[in-house]
Design a protein around this motif. Structure first.
Motif, mmCIF file in Angstrom:
data_model
loop_
_atom_site.group_PDB
_atom_site.id
_atom_site.type_symbol
_atom_site.label_atom_id
_atom_site.label_comp_id
_atom_site.label_asym_id
_atom_site.label_seq_id
_atom_site.Cartn_x
_atom_site.Cartn_y
_atom_site.Cartn_z
ATOM 1 N N MET A 14 -4.077 4.584 -5.754
ATOM 2 C CA MET A 14 -3.855 3.797 -6.973
ATOM 3 C C MET A 14 -2.450 4.052 -7.530
ATOM 4 O O MET A 14 -1.760 3.123 -7.947
ATOM 5 C CB MET A 14 -4.906 4.131 -8.039
ATOM 6 N N PHE A 15 -2.028 5.311 -7.514
ATOM 7 C CA PHE A 15 -0.680 5.629 -7.969
ATOM 8 C C PHE A 15 0.361 5.020 -7.037
ATOM 9 O O PHE A 15 1.427 4.585 -7.493
ATOM 10 C CB PHE A 15 -0.480 7.148 -8.082
ATOM 11 N N THR A 16 0.079 4.973 -5.739
ATOM 12 C CA THR A 16 0.987 4.348 -4.783
ATOM 13 C C THR A 16 1.218 2.890 -5.138
ATOM 14 O O THR A 16 2.359 2.415 -5.185
ATOM 15 C CB THR A 16 0.424 4.448 -3.349
ATOM 16 N N VAL A 17 0.145 2.177 -5.413
ATOM 17 C CA VAL A 17 0.256 0.757 -5.766
ATOM 18 C C VAL A 17 1.035 0.591 -7.065
ATOM 19 O O VAL A 17 1.927 -0.264 -7.168
ATOM 20 C CB VAL A 17 -1.147 0.123 -5.873
ATOM 21 N N MET A 18 0.726 1.419 -8.064
ATOM 22 C CA MET A 18 1.423 1.292 -9.348
ATOM 23 C C MET A 18 2.913 1.601 -9.207
ATOM 24 O O MET A 18 3.757 0.891 -9.766
ATOM 25 C CB MET A 18 0.780 2.205 -10.385
ATOM 26 N N PHE A 19 3.252 2.654 -8.475
ATOM 27 C CA PHE A 19 4.661 2.987 -8.291
ATOM 28 C C PHE A 19 5.390 1.897 -7.519
ATOM 29 O O PHE A 19 6.539 1.570 -7.813
ATOM 30 C CB PHE A 19 4.821 4.330 -7.575
#
Length: 79
Positions: A14-19
Motif C-alpha cells: 500500500m505504501f508502494t502504491v502511495m509513494f
C-alpha cells in the motif's frame, strides 16, 4: 506468524502504491523490495523463533540505516 509477514507485505505494498502516485519513485522501489521480501518470507514455513530472529535482524538493519541517513545524509538546506 507467517500470516503476519503477509500483513506486513500488504501494508508495504500500500505504501508502494502511495509513494508511486506521489512521484517518489526511489522510495516506491524501496518499499516494493520490502514487499517482495515479506511476502516471500511468509511462504517459507519457518518456526516462530526463526521469524522473530529475522524480524529482529530486519529492525537492526533498518535502524542502523535510518540513523546513518538522518545523521550524515539529511543535511538541512542541501538539495
Amino acid at each position: 506468524m507467517d500470516r503476519m509477514y503477509r500483513v506486513l507485505g500488504f501494508w508495504t505494498a500500500m505504501f508502494t502504491v502511495m509513494f508511486y502516485l506521489l512521484g517518489l519513485d526511489k522510495t516506491a522501489l524501496l518499499f516494493l523490495g520490502q514487499t517482495g521480501f515479506f511476502v516471500l518470507l511468509s511462504y517459507l514455513k519457518l518456526s516462530e523463533r526463526m521469524y522473530m530472529y529475522i524480524f529482529g535482524a530486519y529492525l537492526t538493519v533498518f535502524f542502523a540505516g535510518f540513523t546513518y541517513y538522518t545523521t550524515f545524509l539529511m543535511v538541512p538546506g542541501a538539495e
